[in-house]
Every structure is written in C-alpha cells, then in structure tokens.
Scaffold this active site. Structure first.
Site, PDB file in Angstrom:
ATOM      1  N   LYS A  17      12.898 -11.298  -8.588  1.00 33.39           N
ATOM      2  CA  LYS A  17      12.771  -9.902  -8.138  1.00 33.39           C
ATOM      3  C   LYS A  17      13.303  -9.832  -6.710  1.00 33.39           C
ATOM      4  O   LYS A  17      12.651 -10.270  -5.764  1.00 33.39           O
ATOM      5  CB  LYS A  17      11.312  -9.450  -8.207  1.00 33.39           C
ATOM      6  N   CYS A  44       9.410  -5.527  36.285  1.00 36.75           N
ATOM      7  CA  CYS A  44      10.200  -6.560  35.612  1.00 36.75           C
ATOM      8  C   CYS A  44       9.627  -7.954  35.874  1.00 36.75           C
ATOM      9  O   CYS A  44       9.386  -8.314  37.032  1.00 36.75           O
ATOM     10  CB  CYS A  44      11.642  -6.488  36.108  1.00 36.75           C
ATOM     11  N   LYS A  60       4.204  -9.997  -8.972  1.00 35.15           N
ATOM     12  CA  LYS A  60       4.381 -10.011  -7.514  1.00 35.15           C
ATOM     13  C   LYS A  60       3.754 -11.271  -6.930  1.00 35.15           C
ATOM     14  O   LYS A  60       2.621 -11.622  -7.277  1.00 35.15           O
ATOM     15  CB  LYS A  60       3.700  -8.772  -6.904  1.00 35.15           C
ATOM     16  N   GLU A  78      13.633 -13.339 -14.452  1.00 36.61           N
ATOM     17  CA  GLU A  78      14.606 -13.131 -13.368  1.00 36.61           C
ATOM     18  C   GLU A  78      13.873 -13.067 -12.026  1.00 36.61           C
ATOM     19  O   GLU A  78      12.679 -12.787 -11.980  1.00 36.61           O
ATOM     20  CB  GLU A  78      15.351 -11.793 -13.568  1.00 36.61           C
ATOM     21  N   CYS A 113      14.553  -3.019  32.296  1.00 42.36           N
ATOM     22  CA  CYS A 113      14.749  -3.208  33.717  1.00 42.36           C
ATOM     23  C   CYS A 113      16.167  -2.717  33.990  1.00 42.36           C
ATOM     24  O   CYS A 113      17.107  -3.167  33.342  1.00 42.36           O
ATOM     25  CB  CYS A 113      14.623  -4.695  34.061  1.00 42.36           C
ATOM     26  N   TYR A 153      21.769  -6.281 -12.765  1.00 44.37           N
ATOM     27  CA  TYR A 153      20.899  -6.861 -13.803  1.00 44.37           C
ATOM     28  C   TYR A 153      20.593  -5.940 -14.966  1.00 44.37           C
ATOM     29  O   TYR A 153      19.737  -6.235 -15.786  1.00 44.37           O
ATOM     30  CB  TYR A 153      19.582  -7.340 -13.174  1.00 44.37           C
ATOM     31  N   LEU A 182       9.196  -0.574 -11.937  1.00 48.84           N
ATOM     32  CA  LEU A 182       8.563  -1.587 -12.787  1.00 48.84           C
ATOM     33  C   LEU A 182       7.053  -1.579 -12.576  1.00 48.84           C
ATOM     34  O   LEU A 182       6.591  -1.342 -11.461  1.00 48.84           O
ATOM     35  CB  LEU A 182       9.068  -2.980 -12.410  1.00 48.84           C
ATOM     36  N   VAL A 197       0.855  -1.189   0.000  1.00 44.73           N
ATOM     37  CA  VAL A 197       0.000   0.000   0.000  1.00 44.73           C
ATOM     38  C   VAL A 197       0.895   1.243   0.000  1.00 44.73           C
ATOM     39  O   VAL A 197       0.715   2.179  -0.791  1.00 44.73           O
ATOM     40  CB  VAL A 197      -0.926   0.028   1.245  1.00 44.73           C
ATOM     41  N   TYR A 198       1.900   1.222   0.864  1.00 38.68           N
ATOM     42  CA  TYR A 198       2.846   2.333   0.923  1.00 38.68           C
ATOM     43  C   TYR A 198       3.496   2.526  -0.455  1.00 38.68           C
ATOM     44  O   TYR A 198       3.543   3.630  -0.991  1.00 38.68           O
ATOM     45  CB  TYR A 198       3.934   2.069   1.976  1.00 38.68           C
ATOM     46  N   ASP A 199       3.970   1.406  -1.024  1.00 37.24           N
ATOM     47  CA  ASP A 199       4.680   1.475  -2.311  1.00 37.24           C
ATOM     48  C   ASP A 199       3.824   2.117  -3.390  1.00 37.24           C
ATOM     49  O   ASP A 199       4.294   2.908  -4.185  1.00 37.24           O
ATOM     50  CB  ASP A 199       5.085   0.073  -2.784  1.00 37.24           C
ATOM     51  N   CYS A 209      12.482  -9.608  38.268  1.00 41.36           N
ATOM     52  CA  CYS A 209      12.836  -9.146  39.616  1.00 41.36           C
ATOM     53  C   CYS A 209      11.832  -8.155  40.209  1.00 41.36           C
ATOM     54  O   CYS A 209      12.009  -7.684  41.330  1.00 41.36           O
ATOM     55  CB  CYS A 209      14.217  -8.495  39.595  1.00 41.36           C
ATOM     56  N   ASP A 254      14.426  -8.576  -3.141  1.00 35.78           N
ATOM     57  CA  ASP A 254      13.834  -7.612  -2.204  1.00 35.78           C
ATOM     58  C   ASP A 254      14.940  -6.722  -1.624  1.00 35.78           C
ATOM     59  O   ASP A 254      15.425  -6.933  -0.526  1.00 35.78           O
ATOM     60  CB  ASP A 254      13.127  -8.398  -1.085  1.00 35.78           C
ATOM     61  N   CYS A 261      19.141  -7.874  38.676  1.00 37.76           N
ATOM     62  CA  CYS A 261      17.982  -8.616  38.159  1.00 37.76           C
ATOM     63  C   CYS A 261      18.413 -10.036  37.777  1.00 37.76           C
ATOM     64  O   CYS A 261      19.326 -10.211  36.964  1.00 37.76           O
ATOM     65  CB  CYS A 261      17.416  -7.877  36.954  1.00 37.76           C
TER      66      CYS A 261
HETATM   67  S1  IVH Z   1      14.641  -4.277 -13.672  1.00 40.39           S
HETATM   68  C1  IVH Z   1      14.033  -0.449 -15.924  1.00 40.39           C
HETATM   69  N1  IVH Z   1      15.200  -6.572 -12.464  1.00 40.39           N
HETATM   70  O1  IVH Z   1      12.315  -3.945  -8.342  1.00 40.39           O
HETATM   71  C2  IVH Z   1      14.364  -1.697 -15.207  1.00 40.39           C
HETATM   72  N2  IVH Z   1      14.376  -4.782 -11.143  1.00 40.39           N
HETATM   73  O2  IVH Z   1       9.658  -2.801  -8.187  1.00 40.39           O
HETATM   74  C3  IVH Z   1      13.999  -1.644 -13.809  1.00 40.39           C
HETATM   75  N3  IVH Z   1      14.218  -5.288  -8.751  1.00 40.39           N
HETATM   76  O3  IVH Z   1      13.268  -0.638  -9.041  1.00 40.39           O
HETATM   77  C4  IVH Z   1      14.427  -2.691 -12.937  1.00 40.39           C
HETATM   78  N4  IVH Z   1      14.977  -7.353  -8.868  1.00 40.39           N
HETATM   79  O4  IVH Z   1      14.822  -2.074  -7.547  1.00 40.39           O
HETATM   80  C5  IVH Z   1      14.737  -5.307 -12.319  1.00 40.39           C
HETATM   81  N5  IVH Z   1      15.781  -8.629 -11.540  1.00 40.39           N
HETATM   82  C6  IVH Z   1      15.328  -7.384 -11.388  1.00 40.39           C
HETATM   83  C7  IVH Z   1      14.960  -6.849 -10.123  1.00 40.39           C
HETATM   84  C8  IVH Z   1      14.481  -5.542 -10.048  1.00 40.39           C
HETATM   85  C9  IVH Z   1      14.535  -6.398  -8.066  1.00 40.39           C
HETATM   86  C10 IVH Z   1      13.686  -4.048  -8.123  1.00 40.39           C
HETATM   87  C11 IVH Z   1      14.295  -2.778  -8.648  1.00 40.39           C
HETATM   88  C12 IVH Z   1      13.144  -2.007  -9.196  1.00 40.39           C
HETATM   89  C13 IVH Z   1      12.011  -2.575  -8.390  1.00 40.39           C
HETATM   90  C14 IVH Z   1      10.669  -2.326  -9.017  1.00 40.39           C
END
Ligand code: IVH
Length: 679
Positions: free
Chosen positions: A122, A411, A317, A120, A429, A229, A91, A43-45, A414, A124, A434
């Site tokens: 993703k 505590c 995701k 690939e 504490c 990458y 992305l 949600v934040y993202d 103690c 974290d 203790c």
């Molecule tokens: S490609 C323009 N590849 O995910 C290309 N991003 O949610 C952009 N991330 O900002 C990134 N693994 O920080 C790519 N294998 C991967 C990744 C990856 C993690 C992160 C990256 C990006 C964020 C987007």
C-alpha cells in the site's frame, strides 16, 4: 465506525456533515496555513472518509467549501473538474490479522469456495487515473472525492514513469498511485525548511501539494513517480487476474510495483505482511500497509462495491512504528538564509531501521502546537517512513517543573533581534553580517554544485572564520599556506591540496559563481540559465528586471531577487574584489540542453556503499543513487569513482584507500544529495 449512510433523515446527515466540515476545515487550516497539523493522519482520514461517504449518499449536501472540494488551503481555482465515469473507490481498513481473516471469510462465504488473493504494497501516495485513447495519453485526474476529481493532465505529463504512448493502441483508464520517493521527500522538506516554508507532513501530502501546482515546471522538478495497479474496466486487457494485470500493465509501459504475490492461503498472506513489515524501512518509497485483493478480475466485478469501498479488496494498515524517548534539549541553529530552526535533541532510540537522536521542530508555531518541553517523554515516528518526527508528548510522564520552551527573540549566533518576514512561519535573523549565516554562506560557496572546492568543508571554514582569516568569499582566494598551517589538523600536504582546489575554482564558469553567491531563489538550474543568457556578470548586473524575468519564463520573483541582490553597493565591491583575485566571471559552460542531462553530480558514477548508514537505509541510498544516474556496485575496483563509508566500514574501505579512490562519509553524502536536489 457505525454505518449511517442509511440515515432516514437528511437533517441528521446535514448536522453530521456540518460538524465534520467544521472540524476538518480547522485541521486543514492548521496544517496548510499554520504548518501545525494537530491531528494524526489516520484520525483525519477517518473523519474525511466519513464526510465523503455522507456526501456520496447525499450529493445535495456538497458545498464548494467542503474539504472534499478543496485542495490545500484554497478553493481549486485553475483546475477543471473531471467526473469519473466509474467512481474511484477507497479501501476498507483492517488493523489486525483477526479482522483480515473476517474479510477473507466474508469473501469466501459470498463466493462459496476458497479464493486466491493478490497481495500488494500500500503505497503512501495519492490515487491517480490516466485515460488513454488508442494508446495515447489524453487525460490525468486525481481521485478527488471519488466521483469528481481534478484534471491534472499538464502536470502528470512531466512525470517520467507515466507513458505518453502505450505499446498497444488500447483505449483504457488505468489507475494507480502517484508518490514521492523517500529521498526526494526528505530533500524537498529540507529545502522548504531552509526557505522558511511550511514542510509537508508526509509523502502523500507532498505528492498532492506538488500535483496541485499550477506551474508544471515545479512538478517536473520534484521527482514524482507512479505505480499503477488497477483499471476502471478490464475488458480491453487480456489479463483476467489482478497479478496478470500488473504484468500486462508493465508490458504496456507503466511502472508497476514488482513486490506483489499471489496468496493461496491465510498463511501466505500473513507471511507477506510479515516480510514487508520488516523490509519497510529498506524501500525507496513509503508504504503504510498491504492491500489484499481477490485475484480473479471477473470475481472482483461480481463481488462489486459498497458506496465507498470494494468488497473484493481490503487494506491491512501497519501499526505506527513509534518509540518513546526523552527530550534532552532544543537547539536553535541559523541557516545560510537566516532562518532559525529548532531541533529536538533526544536520547538515541532505534526507529524503523536507524538510530534516531534528533528531529526538526521546524518553526515556533510547530513548537507551540506540539508543546514539547525539556524532560518530556516524547513519541517519535518517521514521517513518510523517513523523517524522524515527534508525534506527541506522553503527558503522564511530564515532569512537574517542566516549563514551556522559550522561543528566542535574538539570534543564537549574533544576538540581532529575530523577525518574521511577511507572513512566514519561520523566524529569521536578518543581519547580513551574522557569523552563522556568513559561515553557512561560505560552506555553500565551496559546495559541490557551486564552486566545488574539495576539502573546504564546515570544519575548516569555521576555523578560518573564527581566526579572522576569511570574512567573505573573496578572502578565500587570498589565503596562504602559512595561514592554513595555523589551523587545527592541517598539515603541509592538506594545506597544499586545499590551496590547489581553491585556485582551480577560479576558472569555474559563471553559473557556479552565481549559484555560490547564494542569491535568493537562484538555484543551480536558474543560475545556469541566467549565466548562459547573459554570458558575463557585467551584462547581468546591467540587465533590466524584465529581461531576466523573460528567460525561460523565469518570472518576477526570481528576477526581483536578482535585481535586488545586485543593487547593493556591498555586492558591487565583492564582485570587484572577486575579479581582482582573478575569479572568472564569464560563462564557459555547454548549452543548456547538454547541461540539463548531466544534472546530478552522481550521473554516470560508479559508487560502492559500505558500513552502517544512520540517516537512511542501504536500500534508500541505493535507490536514490540509481535514480540519479549512478551505478551502485558491490565491490571496489579501479573503476569505482566513489566509496560511501558509514560507520564500522571494513575491507571495502581499506581497498578504496589502497586504490586511492575518493571516500565520503555519510555527512558528505547527505550534503551532496541535498545540493543535488537543489540543482
Ligand atoms: S486499490 C478500488 N492498491 O490506498 C481499488 N490502492 O486507502 C482501490 N493505495 O485510494 C485502490 N496502494 O490511493 C489499491 N496497491 C494498492 C494501493 C492502493 C496505495 C491507496 C489508494 C487508495 C488508498 C485507500
């Protein structure tokens, strides 16, 4: 989310930006200042990405207090800004196979023919950009808002996986992910919790918080790693596909993730997703999805990007792995430094590869923010794929009579009144006598990186303490066989073994004793530097604060803590007693350089893992051991140094016992991992 970047009206954008900033800043404040993130990451993202999108469309709306301009709770003082000549994009996200198919159809419609994709993981972590001139690293930067990031060159130079020099003299900007491995993340949070500091919500936050450190030494200690990458411009490379590029980047000296695969069909993509959704728990780093990229680099270029995201790549995701379970009770335990930590005890559930029954609730603020109550059905997930954490309470299932949790005022060990020191989130504490703290202190004293007294673990210590045989560390050296034989399950042989181990520890070099005493801010490494500098405990006790602060630019915080510790009359008595019982108080170790190399206890050891582990997967444990210099092998032989046996261990355990090889259970392994991280 509706695309409003074409909003004709700046006023409308201003209003939306203001509302987003207020909301995001409030969430940031809760997270960074109160350690109580009240919002799920995604949600934040989404809100954050929307703000970035608007600020990119209307740069005049960017203000210094915008969350996009801030790192953590403070305005970025101390870091120079870097403008990315080629923006660092984010992305687009999809959450279902159908949406993913729409993406590939869009690409292929655009191109007019079927397209190969590189799949690939993703990672974290947090996006990073590295600039090389003629093969030499000249700058490292964060993504920041995509256009403007921070210059973190000094910090990234401490990351081992980043080459300072390439194997070819290329001038190139390479991009990728900086991440904190699961084991390092878990150990860091454990240390922060014990020190009364707020914990990081996930490895991405931990990596970001680490790179934000103005002190590069802190970064060096935190075991960050990278997978590269991407490149800003592929011209300098010979590769013309994404997959070839990953291989070429590896040849140039970068760490790249080996688990990529070229997919020729939708079925290939789906099977890749399936595979890693299942293997996720076994990886040594957290992933939150899969990235699918058009494999041809010229095609990527011609497809281009929208204002925020490329048209040639998408992130799939993973759905959050969450399990409901029942909260049975909350335990409050006192650590060595007096920090009182609440732990949720739940009905055991299977979660991302392990059985989980406990989760830390960190501190009273966190408890209040989550508002968990006994009898609640809670949703459990693993932060950063590793640390069990309660994400939310299922309010529809809350029993009518459920009461808010009572935060203790005294505590649990103690009964001394609990306090908050300065503006710490932790409850403490502060009674030095203790029992819980004293026992934890004894456990620490005997631990591997301290006095290394084999066999003197929490179970024996608890008995020694409750039977009034030991009240401080000097008492350990006065123990007799007769006294040990009064303890539960201690027989002649084990009593003798324990006494020998205690006796041997008398000869330890000073740094072990200093670390073992548990002086605030004095970890194993600092202890070593101090011991080497002063040579004896007397010299250290007579030292001025300034002299300590100057050792390897240790600084005032550590120096103050040491001076304060040795200013106490009780400590003087203890040191005299230790000398009376013939504990060595002089430095006998090697030079700092040599000591540094053999930092981990596991370095150079041959280790075999067997049986079922519960708090981490076999893969995690293996990766952690290897990262700390151990060789992990599949079979037990005379050359094996250590067997770590989980539950239901079979023939390997038997063989280890026959060959008289040291066997640890999982708890002992975890404990040593933690000590190692503190070293
Ligand atoms: S490609 C323009 N590849 O995910 C290309 N991003 O949610 C952009 N991330 O900002 C990134 N693994 O920080 C790519 N294998 C991967 C990744 C990856 C993690 C992160 C990256 C990006 C964020 C987007």
């Amino acid at each position: 989310m509706a695309d409003k970047t074409n909003a004709t009206d700046v006023t409308q954008a201003t209003e939306e930006v203001t509302a987003l900033r207020t909301q995001l800043n409030e969430w940031r404040r809760q997270y960074y200042d109160e350690d109580a993130p009240n919002v799920e990451d995604d949600v934040y993202d989404r809100q954050y990405a929307r703000l970035v999108e608007l600020e990119q469309a209307y740069p005049q709306l960017v203000t210094p207090d915008s969350p996009t301009q801030l790192v953590g709770g403070t305005v970025r003082a101390g870091f120079t800004k870097v403008t990315h000549a080629i923006p660092m994009l984010s992305l687009g996200d999809v959450f279902s196979q159908a949406e993913l198919k729409e993406f590939t159809e869009r690409v292929e419609q655009n191109v007019g023919e079927p397209v190969d994709y590189n799949c690939e993981l993703k990672i974290d972590g947090l996006a990073l950009s590295l600039r090389y001139e003629e093969g030499v690293l000249v700058q490292g930067a964060t993504r920041g808002n995509g256009t403007i990031g921070e210059d973190i060159t000094a910090n990234i130079k401490t990351i081992k996986s980043i080459p300072q020099k390439l194997t070819r003299p290329l001038t190139i900007e390479v991009r990728g992910e900086c991440y904190m491995p699961k084991a390092a993340f878990a150990a860091l949070n454990e240390r922060r919790e014990a020190a009364g500091e707020p914990v990081f919500a996930n490895p991405r936050n931990a990596a970001a918080g680490t790179l934000r450190q103005l002190d590069s030494r802190v970064v060096a200690e935190r075991q960050l790693s990278t997978f590269m990458y991407n490149v800003a411009d592929y011209e300098p490379l010979t590769a013309r596909t994404q997959s070839e590029m990953l291989t070429e980047l590896a040849d140039l000296g970068f760490a790249t993730n080996p688990d990529f695969k070229v997919a020729h069909s939708m079925a290939d993509i789906f099977s890749y997703i399936d595979r890693y959704q299942n293997q996720r728990a076994d990886l040594a780093y957290g992933i939150d999805g899969i990235v699918i990229k058009a494999n041809s680099l010229p095609l990527q270029r011609s497809l281009g990007a929208t204002v925020k995201v490329p048209r040639w790549a998408i992130a799939f995701k993973f759905p959050p792995d969450e399990q409901p379970t029942l909260l049975l009770e909350v335990e409050w335990t006192v650590g060595r430094t007096g920090v009182v930590t609440p732990t949720a005890v739940m009905e055991p559930v299977q979660l991302a590869g392990t059985t989980v029954a406990r989760a830390s609730l960190h501190n009273p603020d966190y408890v209040a923010a989550k508002d968990v109550r006994i009898g609640d059905t809670v949703l459990l997930h693993k932060a950063g794929d590793i640390i069990p954490e309660i994400s939310a309470v299922d309010m529809t299932k809350r029993p009518k009579d459920a009461e808010p949790l009572v935060i203790p005022t005294t505590c649990p060990s103690c009964e001394a009144p609990l306090v908050h020191l300065e503006d710490e989130v932790a409850l403490r504490c502060i009674n030095p006598k203790c029992p819980a703290q004293v026992q934890e202190g004894l456990v620490h004293f005997a631990s591997r990186n301290a006095m290394n007294i084999d066999g003197l673990g929490p179970r024996i210590i608890a008995q020694l303490y409750t039977n009034h045989l030991v009240t401080d560390v000097a008492d350990l050296y006065r123990l007799t066989t007769e006294q040990l034989l009064t303890l539960d399950k201690v027989k002649d042989k084990s009593a003798e073994k324990l006494l020998t181990a205690i006796d041997r520890s008398r000869d330890n070099s000073l740094e072990r004793l200093l670390f073992g005493l548990g002086i605030r801010h004095v970890g194993a490494k600092v202890a070593r530097l101090i011991a080497q500098h002063f040579g004896s405990i007397e010299a250290l006790m007579g030292a001025a604060q300034e002299e300590i602060a100057e050792i390897d630019s240790m600084g005032d915080v550590i120096a103050d803590a040491v001076v304060q510790y040795f200013a106490s009359e009780e400590v003087h008595t203890l040191i005299t007693e230790l000398q009376e019982v013939k504990v060595n108080t002089t430095y006998q170790g090697p030079s700092v350089e040599v000591a540094e190399e053999s930092n981990s206890w596991f370095a150079g050891k041959r280790v075999v893992l067997t049986g079922k582990l519960t708090s981490f997967t076999r893969g995690d444990a293996t990766q952690w051991l290897q990262a700390n210099g151990a060789t992990v092998t599949g079979s037990v032989s005379k050359k094996t140094d250590l067997v770590i046996a989980g539950s239901d261990a079979g023939s390997k355990l038997q063989k280890a016992q026959q060959l008289d090889i040291t066997v640890w259970d999982e708890a002992q392994f975890s404990e040593t991992m933690r000590e190692d991280a503190q070293a």
